[in-house]
Design a protein around this motif. Sequence first.
Motif, PDB file in Angstrom:
ATOM      1  N   UNK B   1       0.851  -1.270  -0.054  1.00  0.00           N
ATOM      2  CA  UNK B   1       0.063   0.022   0.105  1.00  0.00           C
ATOM      3  C   UNK B   1       0.887   1.231  -0.027  1.00  0.00           C
ATOM      4  N   UNK B   2       2.130   1.139   0.597  1.00  0.00           N
ATOM      5  CA  UNK B   2       2.801   2.345   0.583  1.00  0.00           C
ATOM      6  C   UNK B   2       3.274   2.882  -0.507  1.00  0.00           C
ATOM      7  N   UNK B   4       1.465   2.141  -3.444  1.00  0.00           N
ATOM      8  CA  UNK B   4       0.659   2.753  -4.263  1.00  0.00           C
ATOM      9  C   UNK B   4       0.265   4.244  -3.780  1.00  0.00           C
ATOM     10  N   UNK B   5       0.246   4.528  -2.321  1.00  0.00           N
ATOM     11  CA  UNK B   5       0.036   5.737  -1.911  1.00  0.00           C
ATOM     12  C   UNK B   5       0.871   6.842  -2.482  1.00  0.00           C
ATOM     13  N   UNK B   8      -0.098   7.209  -6.022  1.00  0.00           N
ATOM     14  CA  UNK B   8      -1.539   8.082  -6.396  1.00  0.00           C
ATOM     15  C   UNK B   8      -1.384   9.581  -6.249  1.00  0.00           C
ATOM     16  N   UNK B   9      -0.508   9.920  -5.402  1.00  0.00           N
ATOM     17  CA  UNK B   9      -0.356  11.529  -5.128  1.00  0.00           C
ATOM     18  C   UNK B   9       1.138  11.845  -5.660  1.00  0.00           C
ATOM     19  N   UNK B 170      -1.116  22.443   8.292  1.00  0.00           N
ATOM     20  CA  UNK B 170      -1.147  20.861   8.263  1.00  0.00           C
ATOM     21  C   UNK B 170       0.366  20.602   8.487  1.00  0.00           C
ATOM     22  N   UNK B 173       1.198  21.308  12.443  1.00  0.00           N
ATOM     23  CA  UNK B 173       0.732  20.339  13.399  1.00  0.00           C
ATOM     24  C   UNK B 173       1.291  18.967  13.132  1.00  0.00           C
ATOM     25  N   UNK B 174       2.064  18.740  12.077  1.00  0.00           N
ATOM     26  CA  UNK B 174       2.597  17.415  11.689  1.00  0.00           C
ATOM     27  C   UNK B 174       4.179  17.641  11.873  1.00  0.00           C
ATOM     28  N   UNK B 175       4.636  18.785  12.717  1.00  0.00           N
ATOM     29  CA  UNK B 175       5.861  18.889  12.736  1.00  0.00           C
ATOM     30  C   UNK B 175       6.829  18.906  11.592  1.00  0.00           C
ATOM     31  N   UNK B 176       6.285  19.527  10.463  1.00  0.00           N
ATOM     32  CA  UNK B 176       7.146  19.297   9.320  1.00  0.00           C
ATOM     33  C   UNK B 176       7.611  20.638   8.973  1.00  0.00           C
ATOM     34  N   UNK B 240      12.233  14.822  11.416  1.00  0.00           N
ATOM     35  CA  UNK B 240      11.810  13.809  10.500  1.00  0.00           C
ATOM     36  C   UNK B 240      10.809  12.845  11.311  1.00  0.00           C
ATOM     37  N   UNK B 241       9.552  12.852  11.099  1.00  0.00           N
ATOM     38  CA  UNK B 241       8.838  12.056  11.749  1.00  0.00           C
ATOM     39  C   UNK B 241       8.954  10.552  11.453  1.00  0.00           C
ATOM     40  N   UNK B 242       8.946  10.158   9.991  1.00  0.00           N
ATOM     41  CA  UNK B 242       8.949   8.879   9.990  1.00  0.00           C
ATOM     42  C   UNK B 242      10.118   8.577   8.855  1.00  0.00           C
TER      43      UNK B 242
END
Lengths: 1034, 242
Positions: B1-2, B4-5, B8-9, B170, B173-176, B240-242
């Motif tokens: 899925x990763x 694909x995601x 997709x974008x 966004x 709040x997502x620390x980016x 870097x969150x992930x």
Amino acid sequence: MEDGEPQSSGSKDLKTENERLAVQFKAQHGLVVAFFVLLLVFHALGIYLFCSGFLLSRLVLQDRSACAAPPVELRYGYTPGSPERGCWHPKSFDKAVVIIVDALRYDFTVPFQPRPGDEHPHHFHNALPVLYETSAQQPNNAFLRPFIADPPTTTLQRLKGLTTGTLPTFIDAGSNFAGTAIDEDNLVEQLFRAGKRVVHLGDDTWHSLFPGYFEPNLTKPYDSFNVWDLHTVDNGVNEHIFPLLEPSMQGRWDVIFGHYLGVDHAGHRYGPDHPAMNDKLKQMDGVIRQIIDKLDDETLLVVMGDHGMDVKGDHGGESDDEVEAALWMYSKKGIFGRGHDVPSEPPATPKERPVGQIDLVPTLAFLLGLQIPFNNLGQPIEEAFVGPGQNKDYANLAEVSRITAAQIHRYQTEYARARGLNDSATSTTSNLWREANERYGAVHAAERVMSDLVEINAYNAYVAYQTENLRICRSLWARFDLVSMSMGITILFGSFAIIAIYAHGIAADRSTLTPLLLGWGAAGTVAGAIIGAAVGLIPDVSLAQTSSFGAAAIGIIATLVGLWPARQVLRLPVPRTFWGGLCMLVTLMLCIGFAANSFTIWEDEQLLFLLTTFGVLMLGSSLGQPDPEDRKLGAANAVSFLAATRLSSLSRLCREEQMPHCRSTYYASATSSTSASWQLGIPFAVALILPSVIKHFFARTRNYNGSAIIWIGVALRMGLALIAGFWVLDAADDGEWFPRAPQDALKTSRVVVAQVVLALAFAAGYATYIWASPPITVKTEEASPEQPAASRPLDPEDPHSDIFTPLNSSPQPRSKLIIFGYANTHGTRYFLLPCAWILALQLVQKPMGQGTLALCMISILNILEIIDANGLRRSPLGPTLLALLGSYYFFKTGHQAALASIQWESAFVPLKTIQYPWSPIMVALNTFGAQILCAIAVPAISMWKVPPKQPGLLGRVAGAMATHMLFYAAIAVATVVEAAWLRRHLMLYRVFMPRMLMAITALLIVDFVGALVALVGVRFSIVSVGDVFGWPGT
Amino acid sequence: MESLAANAVPSQVPTPAKPVNLLQSQPSQFYANLHPILLLSLPLFSFKSLVNDPVNTLLGLTPALAILQAIYCVVCLPSTGQAPPAPHKPGQKKKAGKPAQDIWAKVVPVFLSFVLTFTLSAPILYITVILFGAPLTTHHPHTLLLALHLALLTTPQLYYAHGLDAAKWLQIVSLQLPVDEVYGMTLGACVGAWIGAIPIPLDWDREWQKWPVTIIVGLYFGAIVGKLAGGYVFKGWKIKLS
């Protein structure tokens, strides 16, 4: 994905290849499970070694006191050796009736006194006035004093203390379920050897402690562990005790021990502040009055509680409410008195003039003319020897306490010799002993003067000696075997290192490395056990200790050696991502916090804080996802997770130390252990909502079909409804809603319902789980020719949409095959297992706990979706978060890290009586239900929404499980080290040791469930998916 | 899925955000350094009364904090849409423009920032504090004022500097967002408040352990440390969150 590979070799080859891969998977899977079992063995050995050193204590001396051999020369030339006149001192009574009212707390027996904040009497007040009345009105016939138990306050331990006069040892605390005979000098054995006929009625614990000493024809034991039964034991004792008191039965018995359990059971079942307790205490009042009526002049009557009960009605720990029992002695002879300046009214609170429970032993021995048991540490009770009236017999008091002190001194000398202690350990007591004897010498010199003052001085000096001696014994017998403890800690550290490396230090497929580690580890363990056993043959070395240490230590070293061939793919097991770092930080903070009693006490609130931290960060992270679908999904689930966590935090069971800053909501009130009637609605709400919520998560990816409908939509809902019915029946039985229903009808039907639910969960649930095919459906449609020839999602905008896979070689007209539920085949297939277990776990929870456990289940599903939306499947976040979640919901299902919070009554959910091993298993399912559920859910993290032919899935599942265990292992190592470090801390037994016991039990249970439920379960799930979709190539 | 995601974008990735630079003027530089000292003095000088009477003290501190933050925004920060000051024109005479119009161009966004802080940030942070385990049935004024202070220290400068652009928020709040003085102050305040909760359960029986004193102190200290660290040490960093 292998879909695109050319498959020229034909379907037969494909089939054999698939079979080969299936066999390979099964073999690999078996080895992975075996490796986790090996880890469980390491943990168990480490914990065994630590506990055998930590929970150690006293050496039991086999010496017996003899009637003809007093420890000191007797005064006035009294000749010892005659049980008829009294062994070491003239006796006062021929016969005695000793009544134990289990859990008779001191404040049950004295008039209620209003205090600020507690103005009105509770149900347990003023219901048993006879003891106070008689003591106040006839001080020469009776006295009542607070009777302080030495913890642990379990009945078995207390009976040991009450008959041997010695202090309990903690290792015995666990043996309440399987008592063993007392093998040291005690009153019952002495009575038997002196030819007295001893009758016992009531609690059968006595028979396991004193086998064969009771008159077989007159004695009637009753099962003691059916705590839901308030009346059988008491009615049985009454039925047999009153005929014995009739004059016609005189001469058939000398001492009766009657043990009533109703008060204790009322406490366990309802808590003290309940009308049932009031009724029970009034009944006891009547019983005691009736016994007084029938008593003759030569018989001593003793009524006592063996321990108290806490606000919930439970006991076992060492809180004030649990240790403060009552002691009342009565005789028509009128020989009791009060010391100088002591009023005849009993103390108003248990804090005034308490006596120790061990003091009963020398007191009874002197009153009945027996020798004092050899190991006794108690002192005679003043009221029994000071004499009635104004002329106090201080000489008598000084004499009995001198004999007692002399016996204690003899015991101490013997103990020091047996233990090989030097004199320095006992120097203070030696001085006190010498001083007391000098004072007594003064009495002798002044014998003709008859100075009360001198006698009192001597008495006080002997009491001081006894008190100091007792204090030293208390500190001494918390003796820790540091060698064994260090061995245990070493093993726990070693196995922690293995799990850490296995989970985070291997940059390759774990499942292919596992056989190597397992081979080395198992071989090392066996070799180590043999070497250890060989060393253990040397005298003075414990065989069990050396062989377990050898097995675990060499096993761990061998496992680490087994990593050597894989050194190329090894790396330092340190966090490399934000989430990994956060998981480590949180775990570390908790570990350090357990060194402070306040953090241990407030653990539930901290877990809420930490889980919310994760929730808020996951919400933020989800909002930062580039894909709007992921963003929406992740954020919605994070919000749900946050809400569920805070909502369940409203379910609280406060531990004593949290008062007054905490309000319990788990039960109807803070002083009860029954659910409020509104709480009975919770199970119905759960039955209504939980299956629908789970269905929603399945239906999102079109996986709600086949077995999923049967289990989640039908069986789970039905089972949960049955559980709701069970708890209504239970409440009806408790509250006696149907007084005219035939006796036991409610109980029987309740038990049947519970057994049906268990059968549904385990038999039907597992059958469904094992034989279900993956929850997918396949539809065929005419395809337009221009469809591309590779799998792709139907809707490119939606990553969770169905996957379209055209059949490659199909001739014109081409038909396309639409597989509904392709995206989450593995995840939903595996999740049927937690869905089966939740049923059994819900059954044993109280209604409030069912609500929170359902929220836990929902939170687990939220976490799975969040992890998928953020692509964190391989991060340590998921497994660590589940471990935190399990620990959090442990508290939210009405538990605390305190022995008193164990819900023993859950043993009676599916059974009427105690049955091994089922009853302990039920208690474990109740206590660690949340941890078990979360551990079972761990593989789902790696399997949620992965493609059916995901290569290396098993290795990832194993990694997730190891990460999950790592959290529990860290907590266990930390609490074990801290308990060892703080072994002299005031709060050791109240705070640190219970937390340590909880941590090691949770670790073993999670190890066990993780390996044998979760990982074993993974096999059926992956095999069934592999059978349908084929296996990923190696 | 990763994968694909990711497919997709392909676009949609917002233009990489740049750290906020302070205005170059002298008063701006001066106040930017004075601000932390003034902020620190608030809890420091009122600490005793904060312990004795948290509600009234916090209430009294609120306007002072709001004014300090407002001055900071007006004097030091470029407001939304305002072009970053051009540093390569040292000789330019700025005040030769239209001062009145300049002031209004700053006051209006400040006003809006504080309206949003009170009506949007404070309620959201109130709920957040409750979620973290703040008392649900008691101490409402305490918790409310805590949320207010949390909001005042974390959000007005963000509204002022970044406006209400959804994509920007966004990222926030997502620390980016890349770390700078403004964002650092927000993050520091949150971390400080988080750390401030740790001593509450300890059994030291100190007056200052009561709700919400430790969190307020942690909040102020965290904001100041975060501001300094974000402005000087970690400027331009991205979490870097992930």
